[in-house]
Design a protein around this motif. Structure first.
Motif, mmCIF file in Angstrom:
data_model
loop_
_atom_site.group_PDB
_atom_site.id
_atom_site.type_symbol
_atom_site.label_atom_id
_atom_site.label_comp_id
_atom_site.label_asym_id
_atom_site.label_seq_id
_atom_site.Cartn_x
_atom_site.Cartn_y
_atom_site.Cartn_z
ATOM 1 N N UNK A 178 31.171 43.513 47.504
ATOM 2 C CA UNK A 178 32.441 43.822 46.851
ATOM 3 C C UNK A 178 33.393 42.642 46.911
ATOM 4 N N UNK A 179 34.043 42.370 45.789
ATOM 5 C CA UNK A 179 35.026 41.295 45.694
ATOM 6 C C UNK A 179 36.393 41.870 46.058
ATOM 7 N N UNK A 180 37.066 41.256 47.026
ATOM 8 C CA UNK A 180 38.311 41.786 47.544
ATOM 9 C C UNK A 180 39.478 40.858 47.244
ATOM 10 N N UNK A 181 40.685 41.412 47.377
ATOM 11 C CA UNK A 181 41.881 40.583 47.243
ATOM 12 C C UNK A 181 43.004 41.151 48.085
ATOM 13 N N UNK A 182 43.846 40.261 48.612
ATOM 14 C CA UNK A 182 45.013 40.696 49.383
ATOM 15 C C UNK A 182 46.259 40.805 48.517
#
Length: 257
Positions: A178-182
């Motif tokens: 999974x590609x995550x972001x803050x």
């Protein structure tokens, strides 16, 4: 009111006013408490807010300003950017995400016959005077410290364009791919970019594996290629491989023009 619009208004209310109850959100949106409750469940699952008893609270935006991130892991980002630029063919339309690696990729596109679409102000400033590049700047709300445009205007603009390649940034990649972001407010823009593109190339230096982030941008099935500067950890590599994602290794040799 469409669910997507409700979600935007809920997230905006939480950012502006802090934690809120279901009843207060329902009154603000003019919908039923049951509708808001379903929306909160969905947004909580996507990591865009935190459900609490009787309501929800905003997720803290823990990303760092663009100028701070731009000075970190410069050599690695340059290698990734150079290798990614080699994937682009003249005549193509390229969509560049926010972030410092996308900016470094833009530097590698000078002199090319391309159309570049972006919400990244650093990319815009880099390519604005290059007469060979058709440059499309997406509209939206300016986040000055992060050099990006966000919001429903940006998302609406993206529905009107089509790109051959999207070069996507990330805060980190989970072991399950999974590609995550803050940067929570930029996640909907990233998703709209994915929907507007034929091929999605993830730009991720080795520090992003295995990675963290509060919100899921997409699963590995949304990606075509990952460009990175070092071997990916075994578990993440397996998850990407199962999804048919090609992992392209960038090396110092890629920095040679």
């Amino acid at each position: 009111m469409l669910p997507e619009r409700r979600h935007q208004l809920i997230l905006r209310a939480l950012r502006e006013d802090g934690p809120s109850t279901i009843v207060a959100l329902a009154e603000r949106l003019g919908v039923s408490a049951a509708t808001v409750r379903r929306d909160l469940v969905r947004l909580d699952e996507e990591g865009l807010l935190t459900r609490v008893y009787g309501g929800a609270s905003p997720v803290s935006d823990r990303d760092e300003p663009f100028t701070d991130v731009a000075t970190v892991r410069v050599e690695e980002k340059d290698a990734v950017a150079a290798r990614a630029a080699a994937l682009v063919k003249d005549g193509e339309t390229v969509l560049l995400d926010i972030g410092t690696t996308a900016h470094r990729l833009a530097r590698r596109l000078h002199g090319r016959n391309l159309t570049v679409v972006t919400s990244n102000m650093a990319v815009y400033e880099e390519l604005a005077d290059d007469a060979g590049i058709e440059l499309v700047l997406l509209g939206g709300m300016l986040r000055r410290e992060y050099r990006s445009l966000v919001g429903f205007l940006t998302e609406d603009n993206l529905r009107q364009v089509h790109a051959d390649h999207l070069f996507l940034g990330t805060s980190g990649v989970r072991p399950d791919g999974r590609v995550m972001d803050t940067t929570v407010v930029e996640v909907p823009v990233k998703r709209a970019m994915i929907a507007a593109s034929d091929r999605v190339v993830l730009l991720a230096d080795s520090a992003k594996f295995p990675g963290t982030g509060v919100a899921t941008v997409c699963g590995p099935d949304a990606l075509n290629t990952v460009v990175t500067d070092a071997p990916v950890d075994e578990r993440t590599a397996a998850a990407l491989g199962e999804a048919g994602v090609a992992i392209v290794r960038a090396t110092a040799a890629a920095l040679v023009d």
